[in-house]
Write an enzyme that holds these catalytic residues in place. Structure first.
Site, PDB file in Angstrom:
ATOM      1  N   MET A  65      32.293 -30.673 -18.025  1.00  0.00           N
ATOM      2  CA  MET A  65      32.948 -30.215 -18.807  1.00  0.00           C
ATOM      3  C   MET A  65      33.494 -31.302 -19.859  1.00  0.00           C
ATOM      4  O   MET A  65      34.515 -31.249 -20.409  1.00  0.00           O
ATOM      5  CB  MET A  65      34.164 -29.759 -18.099  1.00  0.00           C
ATOM      6  CG  MET A  65      34.266 -28.499 -17.188  1.00  0.00           C
ATOM      7  SD  MET A  65      35.425 -27.419 -16.759  1.00  0.00           S
ATOM      8  CE  MET A  65      36.481 -28.585 -16.055  1.00  0.00           C
ATOM      9  N   GLN A  97      37.513 -20.990 -14.788  1.00  0.00           N
ATOM     10  CA  GLN A  97      37.888 -21.676 -13.662  1.00  0.00           C
ATOM     11  C   GLN A  97      39.181 -22.446 -13.665  1.00  0.00           C
ATOM     12  O   GLN A  97      39.556 -23.097 -13.018  1.00  0.00           O
ATOM     13  CB  GLN A  97      36.881 -22.749 -13.324  1.00  0.00           C
ATOM     14  CG  GLN A  97      36.440 -23.787 -14.252  1.00  0.00           C
ATOM     15  CD  GLN A  97      35.239 -24.492 -14.065  1.00  0.00           C
ATOM     16  OE1 GLN A  97      34.254 -23.970 -14.288  1.00  0.00           O
ATOM     17  NE2 GLN A  97      35.378 -25.593 -13.327  1.00  0.00           N
ATOM     18  N   SER A 123      38.010 -37.237 -14.963  1.00  0.00           N
ATOM     19  CA  SER A 123      38.712 -37.231 -16.190  1.00  0.00           C
ATOM     20  C   SER A 123      40.075 -37.098 -16.382  1.00  0.00           C
ATOM     21  O   SER A 123      41.006 -37.408 -17.016  1.00  0.00           O
ATOM     22  CB  SER A 123      37.804 -35.956 -16.808  1.00  0.00           C
ATOM     23  OG  SER A 123      36.550 -35.874 -16.944  1.00  0.00           O
ATOM     24  N   LEU A 134      36.611 -41.709  -9.694  1.00  0.00           N
ATOM     25  CA  LEU A 134      36.466 -41.572 -11.075  1.00  0.00           C
ATOM     26  C   LEU A 134      36.868 -39.885 -11.390  1.00  0.00           C
ATOM     27  O   LEU A 134      36.312 -39.197 -10.801  1.00  0.00           O
ATOM     28  CB  LEU A 134      35.405 -42.025 -11.580  1.00  0.00           C
ATOM     29  CG  LEU A 134      35.282 -43.377 -11.865  1.00  0.00           C
ATOM     30  CD1 LEU A 134      33.798 -43.804 -12.328  1.00  0.00           C
ATOM     31  CD2 LEU A 134      36.103 -43.856 -13.277  1.00  0.00           C
ATOM     32  N   HIS A 189      29.837 -39.598 -14.547  1.00  0.00           N
ATOM     33  CA  HIS A 189      28.897 -38.604 -15.101  1.00  0.00           C
ATOM     34  C   HIS A 189      27.729 -39.535 -15.628  1.00  0.00           C
ATOM     35  O   HIS A 189      26.518 -38.994 -15.266  1.00  0.00           O
ATOM     36  CB  HIS A 189      29.578 -37.988 -16.396  1.00  0.00           C
ATOM     37  CG  HIS A 189      30.547 -37.205 -16.029  1.00  0.00           C
ATOM     38  ND1 HIS A 189      31.688 -37.426 -16.535  1.00  0.00           N
ATOM     39  CD2 HIS A 189      30.665 -36.017 -15.539  1.00  0.00           C
ATOM     40  CE1 HIS A 189      32.783 -36.390 -16.093  1.00  0.00           C
ATOM     41  NE2 HIS A 189      32.135 -35.598 -15.522  1.00  0.00           N
ATOM     42  N   GLU A 234      31.804 -43.015 -16.238  1.00  0.00           N
ATOM     43  CA  GLU A 234      30.830 -43.587 -15.398  1.00  0.00           C
ATOM     44  C   GLU A 234      30.472 -42.852 -14.409  1.00  0.00           C
ATOM     45  O   GLU A 234      29.276 -43.048 -13.872  1.00  0.00           O
ATOM     46  CB  GLU A 234      31.468 -45.136 -14.681  1.00  0.00           C
ATOM     47  CG  GLU A 234      30.338 -45.671 -13.845  1.00  0.00           C
ATOM     48  CD  GLU A 234      28.860 -46.011 -14.797  1.00  0.00           C
ATOM     49  OE1 GLU A 234      28.146 -46.282 -14.059  1.00  0.00           O
ATOM     50  OE2 GLU A 234      29.081 -46.213 -16.071  1.00  0.00           O
ATOM     51  N   LEU A 270      33.382 -37.507 -20.620  1.00  0.00           N
ATOM     52  CA  LEU A 270      32.342 -38.086 -19.820  1.00  0.00           C
ATOM     53  C   LEU A 270      32.931 -39.713 -19.317  1.00  0.00           C
ATOM     54  O   LEU A 270      33.300 -40.269 -20.055  1.00  0.00           O
ATOM     55  CB  LEU A 270      30.962 -38.291 -20.195  1.00  0.00           C
ATOM     56  CG  LEU A 270      30.003 -36.905 -20.518  1.00  0.00           C
ATOM     57  CD1 LEU A 270      28.802 -37.187 -20.898  1.00  0.00           C
ATOM     58  CD2 LEU A 270      30.280 -35.869 -19.405  1.00  0.00           C
TER      59      LEU A 270
END
Length: 330
Positions: A27, A61, A187, A185, A34, A32, A30
């Site tokens: 989504m 979602q 977002s 990690l 990702h 690390e 991005l």
């Protein structure tokens, strides 16, 4: 390598395909974690294959009161990260491209597994997630699709959908990437103030405490089984510092492996302490589940399991998990 930005499925379908196509669905925003998925995809696809990263913030979602509007959208930065990690293309469609007739009337149902844990906390979330994953699998037509194990329930549901509905794609799970302090990690980590981040570390600390307790119990039981069920076994257990268990060595040797209840208790102790911090950690759930259906395991369980936790710190909701394996009973 220059990564191509694609906005429509027609642009993606027009690309010449030679080797295998590996897709990483995101989504955006991005990080690390990702990048690790993209690098893994690059390794699997090989030099002749193609790696496509999808960037799409899926409105289906996000429930009422969730962070759809404030979810970070950083496409320029995402392109740079994807390119550095080895992506051939970034597919960043609009909402109209993915849902040309508006919100779809026909959707994928996550079934009973989708109503547990995250599904209880976020009703309808997994139906929306599976619907967009199904659509993106059709739009990108990959041979392989990679997802992070941090979203363990999501990964399990995608595997189940692909199996139940006969999608012709291989699903690969990639281990969770953590920051130096142990925080998984995400977002959403960028929403945490310094004090909130210190509290949030309780999630990974709780999981590690459960993992350590599991390892200690497995080691204790393995050691107990190495010696006869006599005085020698009691001495062996006593040497491990388990004086109470040593009082009944034979019972300990027959004890259930790994003791899921003890694993839960060790993790909950950390979370209970964090609930008294400033700011406090508000626990949503702590669960030790069978990864095939995300039901809680009993103390006689053997095989793969997932220790999962979700909590809020301030206004930010975080999830984390670790895999565990409970040894075979003798």
């Amino acid at each position: 390598m220059t990564t191509t930005l694609l906005r429509t499925a027609d642009e993606l379908h027009a690309r010449t395909r030679v080797g295998r196509r590996a897709v990483v669905m995101t989504m955006g925003a991005l990080h690390e974690g990702h990048a690790t998925l993209v690098r893994t995809a690059r390794e699997i696809a090989g030099p002749d294959g193609e790696v496509v990263v999808t960037v799409f913030v899926n409105p289906l979602q996000f429930g009422a009161g969730e962070d759809l509007d404030r979810y970070p959208r950083t496409l320029d930065a995402d392109l740079k990260i994807a390119e550095a990690a080895g992506a051939d293309a970034v597919f960043a469609p609009s909402v109209d491209e993915v849902y040309p007739g508006g919100e779809p009337q026909v959707r994928i149902s996550a079934g009973p597994m989708g109503e547990r844990l995250e599904g209880t906390s976020r009703p309808g979330h997994f139906d929306g997630m599976l619907t967009v994953v199904a659509k993106l699998l059709h739009l990108t037509r990959p041979d392989i699709a990679l997802y992070g194990q941090k979203d363990a329930q999501q990964l399990a549901l995608i595997r189940r959908m692909v199996r139940d509905l006969n999608f012709g794609v291989e699903i690969v799970g990639v281990p969770t990437v953590r920051e130096e302090d142990g925080l998984a990690l995400s977002s959403r980590n960028r929403y945490l103030a310094a004090r909130e981040r210190r509290t949030a570390l309780a999630l990974s600390r709780a999981l590690f405490a459960g993992r350590d307790r599991h390892a200690a119990q497995e080691a204790l039981r393995a050691r107990a089984l190495e010696v006869p069920a006599t005085h020698a076994r009691a001495e062996a257990l006593s040497a491990l510092g388990e004086s109470r268990a040593a009082a009944d060595a034979h019972a300990v040797a027959k004890a259930l492996p790994g003791a899921p209840s003890a694993v839960r208790a060790a993790a909950r102790l950390i979370l209970d302490d964090a609930s008294r911090l400033d700011p406090p950690l508000a626990l949503d759930y702590l669960a030790l589940v069978d990864p095939s259906d995300f039901t809680e395991i009993e103390d006689d369980y053997t095989g793969e399991a997932v220790l999962a936790v979700a909590a809020r710190v301030g206004t930010t909701r975080l999830i984390d998990n670790i895999p565990l394996t409970f040894g075979a009973a003798s």
